[in-house]
Enzyme design. Structure first.
Site, PDB file in Angstrom:
ATOM      1  N   ASN A  32       0.818  -1.223   0.000  1.00 34.58           N
ATOM      2  CA  ASN A  32       0.000   0.000   0.000  1.00 34.58           C
ATOM      3  C   ASN A  32       0.848   1.269   0.000  1.00 34.58           C
ATOM      4  O   ASN A  32       0.303   2.383  -0.074  1.00 34.58           O
ATOM      5  CB  ASN A  32      -0.976   0.007   1.177  1.00 34.58           C
ATOM      6  CG  ASN A  32      -0.295   0.007   2.537  1.00 34.58           C
ATOM      7  OD1 ASN A  32       0.920   0.236   2.643  1.00 34.58           O
ATOM      8  ND2 ASN A  32      -1.055  -0.244   3.591  1.00 34.58           N
ATOM      9  N   ALA A  74       3.927  -7.902   4.648  1.00 40.40           N
ATOM     10  CA  ALA A  74       3.162  -6.696   4.974  1.00 40.40           C
ATOM     11  C   ALA A  74       2.634  -6.735   6.407  1.00 40.40           C
ATOM     12  O   ALA A  74       1.860  -7.625   6.768  1.00 40.40           O
ATOM     13  CB  ALA A  74       1.993  -6.545   3.997  1.00 40.40           C
ATOM     14  N   ALA A  75       3.045  -5.765   7.218  1.00 38.99           N
ATOM     15  CA  ALA A  75       2.602  -5.685   8.619  1.00 38.99           C
ATOM     16  C   ALA A  75       3.102  -4.380   9.218  1.00 38.99           C
ATOM     17  O   ALA A  75       4.057  -3.777   8.715  1.00 38.99           O
ATOM     18  CB  ALA A  75       3.141  -6.863   9.434  1.00 38.99           C
ATOM     19  N   TYR A 141       1.976  -5.822  19.270  1.00 34.47           N
ATOM     20  CA  TYR A 141       2.654  -6.241  18.043  1.00 34.47           C
ATOM     21  C   TYR A 141       2.976  -7.730  18.092  1.00 34.47           C
ATOM     22  O   TYR A 141       2.622  -8.495  17.177  1.00 34.47           O
ATOM     23  CB  TYR A 141       3.933  -5.432  17.837  1.00 34.47           C
ATOM     24  CG  TYR A 141       4.889  -6.049  16.831  1.00 34.47           C
ATOM     25  CD1 TYR A 141       4.502  -6.227  15.504  1.00 34.47           C
ATOM     26  CD2 TYR A 141       6.164  -6.457  17.209  1.00 34.47           C
ATOM     27  CE1 TYR A 141       5.365  -6.807  14.589  1.00 34.47           C
ATOM     28  CE2 TYR A 141       7.031  -7.030  16.297  1.00 34.47           C
ATOM     29  CZ  TYR A 141       6.625  -7.206  14.985  1.00 34.47           C
ATOM     30  OH  TYR A 141       7.488  -7.792  14.083  1.00 34.47           O
TER      31      TYR A 141
END
Length: 322
Positions: A32, A74-75, A141
């Site tokens: 993104n 992705a994170a 997290y």
């Protein structure tokens, strides 16, 4: 192979995409660009700008690419931010991950290699940390990553997805073309090098009273290129399961600062600060399982890690510039 890499415009993802392309694979990057950089995507790969939280047509993207495997980077990854904004981490790391898995099932993609973290262990019960250590994360997290690992197990049983889970320790260093450029930089080595580049006055050392040889925290630093190589082996191979990725050797904050001084030739002023909440004194991996199953051991030592990072940062003093 035809591979999709989520988060491939980010730090570790960009180096992995570079290696996959050089190894002859057909790579589609999904990112993104909120934390990643368009110019960090290897020109041989295709970039699809898309947020995994928006699930619409994601399965079509996988199907149109004729995807054989996914590497999922992705994170959101900032421990401190997760403490103050846990919702962001559950939305991005779990909802985005769920959308990806459901899209894989719909598109018939059987294989996924996942970027997880040693933060799932929390304050470890023993060091070096092997895969059998209890997972007791102390941050949202770490918990979001552990919850996604558990979700993967459910999808594996229900849908036959073959997951490989890699629990990273401290990724560091750079390739010739791609390096570390976070919009909020929390990693030690780039923050030290920012001082050598004249962009910061001093580096902050959080905690000098740990029960370690010199009082500073000890971490296991593994070169980003070594991480890319083990992902390549995993996506090309047939192994499944969870693996710790580290060197098996720890270096203290003071040791890292001294190596940076030697490599850069610059004095690195230091500001000593109190410990940060939740920081364990020592985090060092056992990599025996990865060595046995994947034939992988890191080949890059701390000096070479710092040297590669310094060369990239000197050549890109403002990062990717976007």
């Amino acid at each position: 192979m035809r591979i999709v890499v989520t988060g491939g415009a980010g730090y570790i993802g960009s180096v992995c995409v570079e290696l996959l392309c050089s190894s002859g694979h057909d790579v589609l990057v999904i990112d993104n660009l909120r934390e990643g950089h368009r110019s960090a995507v290897d020109s041989r790969a295709v970039l699809e700008v898309r947020d995994l939280k928006e699930s619409g047509a994601l399965s079509d993207v996988l199907r149109d690419h004729r995807t054989e495997a996914v590497i999922h980077y992705a994170a959101d990854v900032l421990v401190g931010e997760s403490m103050s904004d846990p919702g962001k981490y559950y939305r991005n790391n779990l909802v985005g991950g769920l959308n990806l898995l459901e899209s894989m099932v719909a598109a018939g993609v059987p294989r996924i290699v996942v970027s997880s973290t040693c933060a799932t262990y929390g304050a470890p019960a023993r060091v070096p940390i092997d895969e059998g250590c209890p997972q007791n994360p102390v941050s949202p997290y770490g918990h979001s990553k552990l919850a996604f690992e558990e979700m993967l197990g459910c999808f594996a049983r229900a849908h036959g997805i073959d997951p490989v889970i890699f629990r990273y320790f401290n990724a560091a260093g750079a390739s010739e073309h791609f390096g570390e450029d976070h919009r909020v930089e929390t990693h030690l080595i780039p923050n030290i090098l920012s001082v050598a580049l004249g962009r910061k006055e001093r580096v902050e050392v959080f905690g000098t009273d740990y029960n370690t040889a010199d009082g500073s925290a000890v971490r296991d630093y593994v070169h980003v290129g070594d991480l890319a190589e083990v992902h390549r082996r995993a996506v090309e191979g047939e192994v499944t399961g969870a693996f710790n990725l580290g060197t098996g050797k720890g270096h203290s904050v003071w040791e890292v600062i001294e190596v940076c001084r030697e490599v850069t030739g610059h004095d690195i002023p230091v500001k000593e600060c109190p410990r940060r909440q939740g920081d364990p004194p020592v985090l060092v991996a056992s990599n025996e399982k990865a060595a046995s199953a994947l034939g992988w051991r890191p080949v890059t030592d701390l000096r070479d890690i710092v040297t590669s990072a310094w060369e990239w940062h000197r050549g890109n003093p403002h990062g990717y510039g976007d």
